[in-house]
Design an enzyme around this catalytic site. Structure first.
Site, PDB file in Angstrom:
ATOM      1  N   ASP A  45       0.850  -1.189   0.000  1.00 15.11           N
ATOM      2  CA  ASP A  45       0.000   0.000   0.000  1.00 15.11           C
ATOM      3  C   ASP A  45       0.887   1.241   0.000  1.00 15.11           C
ATOM      4  OD1 ASP A  45      -2.966   1.018   0.702  1.00 15.11           O
ATOM      5  OD2 ASP A  45      -1.520   2.247   1.779  1.00 15.11           O
ATOM      6  N   TYR A  50       3.018   9.889  -0.491  1.00 21.07           N
ATOM      7  CA  TYR A  50       4.066   9.320   0.364  1.00 21.07           C
ATOM      8  C   TYR A  50       5.459   9.564  -0.221  1.00 21.07           C
ATOM      9  CZ  TYR A  50       0.211   6.581   2.497  1.00 21.07           C
ATOM     10  OH  TYR A  50      -0.960   6.172   3.087  1.00 21.07           O
ATOM     11  N   LYS A  75      -2.777   5.956  -4.423  1.00 21.88           N
ATOM     12  CA  LYS A  75      -3.905   6.840  -4.112  1.00 21.88           C
ATOM     13  C   LYS A  75      -3.748   8.196  -4.794  1.00 21.88           C
ATOM     14  CE  LYS A  75      -3.775   4.668   0.452  1.00 21.88           C
ATOM     15  NZ  LYS A  75      -2.369   4.619   0.881  1.00 21.88           N
ATOM     16  N   HIS A 108      -7.787   9.491  -1.970  1.00 20.88           N
ATOM     17  CA  HIS A 108      -7.114   9.429  -0.669  1.00 20.88           C
ATOM     18  C   HIS A 108      -7.964  10.028   0.458  1.00 20.88           C
ATOM     19  CE1 HIS A 108      -2.733   9.191   0.977  1.00 20.88           C
ATOM     20  NE2 HIS A 108      -3.593   9.020   1.970  1.00 20.88           N
TER      21      HIS A 108
HETATM   22  P1  NAD Z   1       0.420   1.622  12.016  1.00 24.23           P
HETATM   23  O1  NAD Z   1      -0.714   1.509  12.975  1.00 24.23           O
HETATM   24  O2  NAD Z   1       0.709   0.509  11.071  1.00 24.23           O
HETATM   25  O3  NAD Z   1       1.673   1.947  12.936  1.00 24.23           O
HETATM   26  C1  NAD Z   1       2.969   1.936  12.445  1.00 24.23           C
HETATM   27  C2  NAD Z   1       3.912   2.055  13.637  1.00 24.23           C
HETATM   28  O4  NAD Z   1       3.674   0.956  14.524  1.00 24.23           O
HETATM   29  C3  NAD Z   1       5.367   1.894  13.205  1.00 24.23           C
HETATM   30  O5  NAD Z   1       5.920   3.141  12.866  1.00 24.23           O
HETATM   31  C4  NAD Z   1       5.998   1.301  14.423  1.00 24.23           C
HETATM   32  O6  NAD Z   1       6.389   2.335  15.297  1.00 24.23           O
HETATM   33  C5  NAD Z   1       4.898   0.518  15.055  1.00 24.23           C
HETATM   34  N1  NAD Z   1       5.027  -0.937  14.797  1.00 24.23           N
HETATM   35  C6  NAD Z   1       4.875  -1.615  13.632  1.00 24.23           C
HETATM   36  N2  NAD Z   1       5.052  -2.927  13.806  1.00 24.23           N
HETATM   37  C7  NAD Z   1       5.328  -3.095  15.127  1.00 24.23           C
HETATM   38  C8  NAD Z   1       5.605  -4.228  15.930  1.00 24.23           C
HETATM   39  N3  NAD Z   1       5.616  -5.451  15.404  1.00 24.23           N
HETATM   40  N4  NAD Z   1       5.838  -4.020  17.242  1.00 24.23           N
HETATM   41  C9  NAD Z   1       5.813  -2.784  17.781  1.00 24.23           C
HETATM   42  N5  NAD Z   1       5.541  -1.687  17.078  1.00 24.23           N
HETATM   43  C10 NAD Z   1       5.313  -1.834  15.761  1.00 24.23           C
HETATM   44  O7  NAD Z   1       0.240   3.012  11.258  1.00 24.23           O
HETATM   45  P2  NAD Z   1       0.328   3.529   9.763  1.00 24.23           P
HETATM   46  O8  NAD Z   1       1.656   3.254   9.158  1.00 24.23           O
HETATM   47  O9  NAD Z   1      -0.122   4.926   9.805  1.00 24.23           O
HETATM   48  O10 NAD Z   1      -0.780   2.669   8.997  1.00 24.23           O
HETATM   49  C11 NAD Z   1      -0.487   1.544   8.169  1.00 24.23           C
HETATM   50  C12 NAD Z   1      -0.606   1.897   6.720  1.00 24.23           C
HETATM   51  O11 NAD Z   1      -1.897   2.419   6.440  1.00 24.23           O
HETATM   52  C13 NAD Z   1       0.332   3.019   6.268  1.00 24.23           C
HETATM   53  O12 NAD Z   1       1.664   2.625   6.153  1.00 24.23           O
HETATM   54  C14 NAD Z   1      -0.318   3.417   4.976  1.00 24.23           C
HETATM   55  O13 NAD Z   1      -0.025   2.469   3.958  1.00 24.23           O
HETATM   56  C15 NAD Z   1      -1.794   3.348   5.368  1.00 24.23           C
HETATM   57  N6  NAD Z   1      -2.315   4.670   5.804  1.00 24.23           N
HETATM   58  C16 NAD Z   1      -3.292   5.254   5.057  1.00 24.23           C
HETATM   59  C17 NAD Z   1      -3.821   6.485   5.413  1.00 24.23           C
HETATM   60  C18 NAD Z   1      -4.900   7.090   4.592  1.00 24.23           C
HETATM   61  O14 NAD Z   1      -5.252   8.261   4.806  1.00 24.23           O
HETATM   62  N7  NAD Z   1      -5.467   6.369   3.641  1.00 24.23           N
HETATM   63  C19 NAD Z   1      -3.340   7.163   6.549  1.00 24.23           C
HETATM   64  C20 NAD Z   1      -2.336   6.547   7.309  1.00 24.23           C
HETATM   65  C21 NAD Z   1      -1.852   5.304   6.937  1.00 24.23           C
END
Ligand code: NAD
Length: 278
Positions: A45, A50, A75, A108
């Site tokens: 994704d 990004y 997106k 998005h």
């Molecule tokens: P997430 O909830 O996946 O959190 C990511 C954070 O969690 C990492 O930076 C790390 O600090 C922690 N983490 C990850 N794996 C871990 C583990 N095994 N143990 C401990 N901590 C851990 O948040 P995100 O990245 O914002 O969301 C996931 C994906 O969703 C994004 O990468 C993106 O592709 C998508 N996204 C989309 C939108 C949108 O507006 N459509 C907004 C935000 C994110």
């Protein structure tokens, strides 16, 4: 065990667990996505905003994995809803990704104050018809936004990608989606690390009971609710941990205890309200 696939409302199949690349820096994206692909991830994704589509594309090209075994989402950014911009923007994303087609193209954010998301949706319908995207969907759409595009076009998005984690479960959107055969993609599935989700007795207790980590428990909670998710990390050991979730199942009581972390008043949101992003 391999990642299960979900069939979307247009017949496209998507791996239920993928790798999200928000905040993966451009100069680290190829390394991180390559490691994810090595570890078995097949669903990536990304988004134009990004700034890392080129690195994602380089990793895909270097992997040698057949295109039809990969699922790539990108997106449309908020400033490109109008006129012919969606077609131009997707063309630029495809160029950066080195692909002829994305598997899923999303609006998005609805940016409701600009009132141009219906126009963008009509353009995405054309882009799908032209074969530039296999599936089309939306992100951060609340029920009024979903109702508006479906009423006007009769085309139901394949997915709605929304902020969703135990403290913010979005009951109105998930109910609407279930009734209209729209799959939910949970973004920020781990709460973006912005609150102590992993230390709650519901999550920590289930982790201890199964000999898994709190992150793995939360990922299972999403999977068992039928949500699609793609947790983000740039660390190989966490990438490995986050996909190692198919050897245990949470009990109904464990799922219910995590469900109960939702405060019920929307206060668990960790990022922007969709009506306020324009
Ligand atoms: P997430 O909830 O996946 O959190 C990511 C954070 O969690 C990492 O930076 C790390 O600090 C922690 N983490 C990850 N794996 C871990 C583990 N095994 N143990 C401990 N901590 C851990 O948040 P995100 O990245 O914002 O969301 C996931 C994906 O969703 C994004 O990468 C993106 O592709 C998508 N996204 C989309 C939108 C949108 O507006 N459509 C907004 C935000 C994110």
């Amino acid at each position: 065990m391999s990642v299960p696939e979900i069939t979307l409302n247009d017949g496209t199949r998507i791996p239920q667990l993928g790798y999200g690349t928000f905040k993966v820096p451009a100069d680290d994206a190829q390394r991180a996505v390559s490691e994810a692909l090595e570890l078995g991830y097949r669903h990536i994704d990304t988004a134009a905003v990004y700034g890392n589509e080129q690195g994602v594309g380089a990793a895909i090209a270097a992997s040698g994995i057949p295109r039809d075994e990969l699922f790539v989402t990108t997106k449309l950014w908020n400033d490109r809803h109008d006129g012919d911009q969606p077609r131009a923007a997707l063309g630029e994303s495809l160029e950066r990704l080195g692909l002829e087609q994305v598997d899923l193209y999303l609006i998005h954010w609805p940016t409701p104050a600009k009132d141009d998301y219906l126009h963008a949706w009509q353009r995405l319908i054309e882009l799908r018809a032209d074969g530039l995207a296999r599936s089309i969907g939306v992100s951060n759409f609340l029920v009024p936004h979903l109702e508006k595009i479906v009423t006007a076009t009769g085309v139901v998005p394949a997915v709605d990608q929304i902020e969703l984690h135990p403290a913010h479960q979005q009951p109105a959107v998930t109910a609407w989606a279930a009734a209209h055969d729209v799959r939910i993609e949970s973004w920020g599935p781990l709460g973006q690390g912005k609150y102590d989700l992993f230390g709650t007795p519901a999550v920590a207790g289930a982790a201890a009971a199964h000999g898994k980590t709190p992150a793995q428990v939360v990922i299972r909670w999403h999977l068992q609710h039928g949500y699609i998710l793609f947790p983000k990390s740039v660390h190989r050991e966490r990438l490995a941990e986050n996909i190692d979730v198919f050897d245990f199942v949470l009990t109904d009581d464990e799922v219910a205890a995590i469900d109960a972390l939702e405060p019920g008043d929307g206060s668990g949101r960790v990022s922007a309200h969709p009506d306020e992003v324009n």
